[in-house]
Design a protein around this motif. Structure first.
Motif, PDB file in Angstrom:
ATOM      1  N   ARG A 165      -8.980  -7.971  -4.376  1.00  0.00           N
ATOM      2  CA  ARG A 165      -9.730  -6.715  -4.342  1.00  0.00           C
ATOM      3  C   ARG A 165     -11.191  -6.977  -3.976  1.00  0.00           C
ATOM      4  O   ARG A 165     -11.751  -6.317  -3.101  1.00  0.00           O
ATOM      5  CB  ARG A 165      -9.643  -6.019  -5.700  1.00  0.00           C
ATOM      6  N   ASP A 166     -11.808  -7.944  -4.613  1.00  0.00           N
ATOM      7  CA  ASP A 166     -13.203  -8.280  -4.336  1.00  0.00           C
ATOM      8  C   ASP A 166     -13.386  -8.761  -2.902  1.00  0.00           C
ATOM      9  O   ASP A 166     -14.360  -8.411  -2.236  1.00  0.00           O
ATOM     10  CB  ASP A 166     -13.712  -9.338  -5.313  1.00  0.00           C
ATOM     11  N   CYS A 202       0.846  -1.195   0.000  1.00  0.00           N
ATOM     12  CA  CYS A 202       0.000   0.000   0.000  1.00  0.00           C
ATOM     13  C   CYS A 202       0.877   1.239   0.000  1.00  0.00           C
ATOM     14  O   CYS A 202       2.024   1.196   0.416  1.00  0.00           O
ATOM     15  CB  CYS A 202      -0.857   0.054   1.256  1.00  0.00           C
ATOM     16  N   GLU A 215      -7.732  -9.009  -8.847  1.00  0.00           N
ATOM     17  CA  GLU A 215      -9.181  -8.776  -8.772  1.00  0.00           C
ATOM     18  C   GLU A 215      -9.803  -9.618  -7.660  1.00  0.00           C
ATOM     19  O   GLU A 215     -10.700  -9.168  -6.961  1.00  0.00           O
ATOM     20  CB  GLU A 215      -9.854  -9.117 -10.104  1.00  0.00           C
ATOM     21  N   ARG A 236      -3.783   3.384  -0.413  1.00  0.00           N
ATOM     22  CA  ARG A 236      -4.085   2.900  -1.763  1.00  0.00           C
ATOM     23  C   ARG A 236      -3.364   1.568  -1.925  1.00  0.00           C
ATOM     24  O   ARG A 236      -2.155   1.470  -1.714  1.00  0.00           O
ATOM     25  CB  ARG A 236      -3.576   3.874  -2.823  1.00  0.00           C
ATOM     26  N   TYR A 237      -4.140   0.541  -2.269  1.00  0.00           N
ATOM     27  CA  TYR A 237      -3.539  -0.772  -2.506  1.00  0.00           C
ATOM     28  C   TYR A 237      -2.829  -0.751  -3.853  1.00  0.00           C
ATOM     29  O   TYR A 237      -3.342  -0.236  -4.831  1.00  0.00           O
ATOM     30  CB  TYR A 237      -4.602  -1.865  -2.501  1.00  0.00           C
ATOM     31  N   ILE A 270      -2.934  -5.255  -6.706  1.00  0.00           N
ATOM     32  CA  ILE A 270      -3.614  -6.414  -6.127  1.00  0.00           C
ATOM     33  C   ILE A 270      -4.472  -7.082  -7.201  1.00  0.00           C
ATOM     34  O   ILE A 270      -4.940  -6.435  -8.128  1.00  0.00           O
ATOM     35  CB  ILE A 270      -4.470  -6.051  -4.893  1.00  0.00           C
TER      36      ILE A 270
END
Length: 76
Positions: free
Chosen positions: A55-56, A27, A52, A46-47, A50
């Motif tokens: 993230r999900d 981050c 999806e 802010r990542y 990463i």
């Protein structure tokens, strides 16, 4: 996140979070504001890079926590 020490903008961190599984993400600090009430720093991150899938999972975890918090407020 909340921290005891101030972190400068754009600083890179490796954050380990437990979202049903332990995940390490890179981050960067976007904003760091001191909260006089609890004497901690509120830090916006802010990542970086990463997947999806992760993230999900993070989004689902955050929304579940927000729902829990909302339900606690409604029930008090």
């Amino acid at each position: 996140i909340v921290a005891k020490e101030e972190l400068s903008a754009n600083r890179k961190l490796i954050l380990t979070i437990n979202i049903g599984e332990e995940v390490k993400v890179i981050c960067s600090v976007i904003r760091c504001q001191y909260n006089e009430e609890d004497r901690n720093y509120s830090i916006a991150l802010r990542y970086e890079n990463i997947s999806e899938r992760i993230r999900d999972k993070i989004i689902r975890f955050v929304f579940a926590k927000m729902r829990e918090k909302t339900n606690l407020v409604k029930n008090t």
